[in-house]
Design an enzyme around this catalytic site. Structure first.
Site, PDB file in Angstrom:
ATOM      1  N   LYS A 131      -7.524   2.395   8.866  1.00  0.00           N
ATOM      2  CA  LYS A 131      -7.308   1.056   8.288  1.00  0.00           C
ATOM      3  C   LYS A 131      -7.982  -0.008   9.150  1.00  0.00           C
ATOM      4  CE  LYS A 131      -3.455  -1.910   6.761  1.00  0.00           C
ATOM      5  NZ  LYS A 131      -1.974  -1.994   6.657  1.00  0.00           N
ATOM      6  N   SER A 152      -0.540  -2.950   2.085  1.00  0.00           N
ATOM      7  CA  SER A 152      -1.830  -3.450   2.513  1.00  0.00           C
ATOM      8  C   SER A 152      -2.814  -2.356   2.900  1.00  0.00           C
ATOM      9  CB  SER A 152      -1.635  -4.392   3.710  1.00  0.00           C
ATOM     10  OG  SER A 152      -1.041  -3.698   4.803  1.00  0.00           O
ATOM     11  N   SER A 155       3.684  -1.140   3.220  1.00  0.00           N
ATOM     12  CA  SER A 155       2.226  -0.998   3.172  1.00  0.00           C
ATOM     13  C   SER A 155       1.699   0.427   3.302  1.00  0.00           C
ATOM     14  CB  SER A 155       1.587  -1.865   4.263  1.00  0.00           C
ATOM     15  OG  SER A 155       1.820  -3.222   4.000  1.00  0.00           O
TER      16      SER A 155
END
Length: 454
Positions: free
Chosen positions: A85, A154, A178
Site C-alpha cells: 500500500k 483505503s 480499510s
C-alpha cells in the site's frame, strides 16, 4: 529471447506457488513474469497500482532465484510477489500517500514491514493505490468483479490486486475498516491482526490508538503465512508487542480440537445500514451453523462505540494531516479538509475519555469470548456499492479496530447481484492463532457443504 510465461502461475495461491518454487517446478522469475503479464492485461480496467517497475520486479525475482541456487536459506516468502500500500515507505520506490503534496516523495528508509518482506525473500512488485491519505476519497481503483463498483478503501489497490490475480499477497492498513471492508467487496481474505503484532514504523499515521497493519490473500493460510513474516517486536513503534512471534501459519493449518462456537452479533449499525441481501445471507449462514451459533447482543456500552471511534479517529486526523492542511489545504479533497476541521474541535477531555472507553468495551468482549470461539458478523452493510465516488461504510469494522482485537473476513456469501459479501470473524485480543484456526475451519465446512449440494 523472451521467456514463455505460464499464465496459470498468477492464479496460484501463495502456498501453492511456494511449493512449486521449492520443488523446482518453477522459478521466482516465472511467477513474477506471470503476475506482470496479468497486470499488463488488467491494470487499464482495474487501476490497482500507483507505481510499478517491471525491470525492478524481475531483478528481485532473479536475485531470489540466485539465493536458492547458491544454497542459501530462501526465506518463508521466497520469490512470492507482494503488493504494498502506498502509505508504506519504500526506499527504492516512491511513497506518495495518495496526496498531491507528496507527489514524487522518496523515503530514505524502508518501513518495518518492508524490511521484513525483504528479509523473508518476497518480491515487492510495486505500490498499490490508496485513497487520499488513507482516508475516504477514492483514487481511481475499480472493483475487479464489476468496474462500476467501488473496491472499498483505503487499501483499495491491495484488495483489488489480490482479487484480480495480479499478486497472491498484499499489505494494507486499517484505522476504521480499510482492510476488512475492501477484502469483503473484492471477495478475498482480509486479516487485521491484534494491534501491536505488526509494527507500524514507516507507515503514514492516521490515529495511533487505532492504526493497525493488515494483509490480503486468497486463502486463510496465505494470509497467516504473510502476517507471520511481518510480526515481531520493534522499538520504533511504541505499540509493538514484546513477545514471541505467534505461530499463525501453523494455527491456520490445524484443525480445532472441538467444533467452534460462534456468537452472531448484529452490531449497533445493523438496523440503519444492513442491506436486505446481506441480512438474508447471514440468516442462511446462521442456519447452516445451527447449534454452533447463538445470536448474542453486545453489552449496552457498545451503542456508543461508533461515536467514540469517530472522536479518536478525527482527533488523530487533525494532528497528522495538519501540515497538509496548513501547507496546501486547497490540494486536499473537501472530505479531508472537513475531517481536519472537525478533529480540531475535539476537546482534550473528550479525547481522553474516549480512550478510556476502549478498556470497558474490551471487558465486555471478554465475557463473550469466555463461551464463544469467535464473533461472526458482517464485514460491510452489503455488497460493494455501484458508486466509484465512495469506498463504502466502515461502521461494521470500526468497533473491532478500536478494541484492537483480531479480525478476518472470508469470501463466503453473495449479494443479489452476485457480488461478494464477506463474513467477518472477531477473536479476543491476542487470540490470533485461535481465530485463524476457526476461520480456516469455517471456510472448509462451507466449501464441503457447497460441494455436497452441487
Amino acid at each position: 529471447m523472451a521467456r514463455k510465461t505460464d499464465p496459470e502461475l498468477a492464479r496460484l495461491s501463495a502456498a501453492d506457488a511456494l511449493g512449486r518454487l521449492e520443488r523446482g517446478e518453477a522459478k521466482a522469475v516465472d511467477l513474477v513474469d506471470a503476475c506482470l503479464d496479468r497486470i499488463a492485461a488488467r491494470e487499464p480496467e482495474v487501476g490497482a497500482w500507483t507505481y510499478l517497475d517491471r525491470d525492478h520486479a524481475i531483478a528481485q525475482a532473479e536475485a531470489a532465484d540466485g539465493r536458492r541456487a547458491s544454497g542459501r536459506s530462501p526465506g518463508p516468502l521466497h520469490g512470492l510477489p507482494v503488493g504494498v500500500k502506498d502509505i508504506i515507505d519504500t526506499a527504492d520506490m516512491p511513497t506518495e500517500n495518495g496526496a498531491a503534496l507528496d507527489a514524487g516523495r522518496r523515503p530514505r528508509t524502508d518501513a518495518a514491514v518492508v524490511e521484513r518482506l525483504r528479509a523473508a525473500g518476497a518480491v515487492i512488485m510495486g505500490k498499490t493505490v490508496t485513497t487520499e491519505l488513507a482516508f475516504l476519497t477514492p483514487a481511481g481503483t475499480r472493483n475487479p468483479h464489476d468496474p462500476e463498483r467501488t473496491p472499498g478503501g483505503s487499501s483499495s489497490g491491495s484488495a483489488a490486486a489480490v482479487a484480480d490475480f495480479m499478486v497472491p499477497l498484499a499489505v494494507g492498513s486499517q484505522t476504521a475498516g480499510s482492510v476488512i471492508r475492501p477484502a469483503s467487496f473484492c471477495g478475498v481474505v482480509g486479516y487485521k491482526p491484534s494491534r501491536g503484532l505488526i509494527s507500524r514504523a514507516g507507515v503514514l499515521p492516521v490515529a495511533e490508538p487505532l492504526d493497525t497493519m493488515g494483509v490480503f490473500a486468497r486463502t486463510v493460510g496465505d494470509a497467516a503465512m504473510l502476517a507471520q513474516a511481518l510480526c515481531g517486536p520493534d522499538p520504533r513503534d511504541p505499540a509493538a508487542l514484546v513477545q514471541p512471534v505467534p505461530r499463525l501459519a501453523a494455527a491456520a493449518a490445524s484443525g480445532p480440537p472441538v467444533k467452534p462456537l460462534f456468537a452472531f452479533v448484529r452490531q449497533p449499525a445493523w438496523e440503519e445500514l444492513a442491506e436486505d441481501d446481506m441480512r438474508e445471507a447471514f440468516a442462511e449462514l446462521a442456519g447452516f451453523l445451527g447449534e454452533q451459533c447463538d445470536e448474542v447482543a453486545l453489552p449496552e456500552p457498545f451503542s456508543k462505540g461508533l461515536d467514540i471511534h469517530r472522536t479518536i479517529m478525527f482527533a488523530g486526523l487533525a494532528r497528522h494531516y495538519a501540515h497538509y492542511y496548513n501547507r496546501g489545504g486547497d490540494t486536499l479533497s473537501a472530505g479531508a479538509r472537513a475531517a481536519v476541521e472537525e478533529g480540531r474541535t475535539v476537546l482534550a477531555h473528550d479525547y481522553l475519555v474516549a480512550l478510556d472507553w476502549v478498556a470497558l468495551l474490551n471487558a465486555g468482549l471478554e465475557q463473550i469470548f469466555e463461551r464463544y470461539d469467535a464473533i461472526v458478523t458482517p464485514a460491510a452493510p452489503g455488497q460493494a456499492p455501484k458508486d466509484l465516488a465512495t469506498t463504502g461504510n466502515a461502521a461494521f469494522c470500526s468497533l473491532w479496530t478500536m478494541c484492537g482485537v483480531p479480525a478476518v473476513t472470508l469470501p463466503l456469501l453473495e449479494g443479489y447481484d452476485g457480488m461478494p459479501i464477506g463474513v467477518q470473524l472477531i477473536g479476543p485480543r491476542g487470540g490470533d492463532e485461535r481465530l485463524l484456526r476457526t476461520a480456516r475451519w469455517l471456510m472448509e465446512e462451507t466449501a464441503r457443504a457447497d460441494g455436497q449440494e452441487g
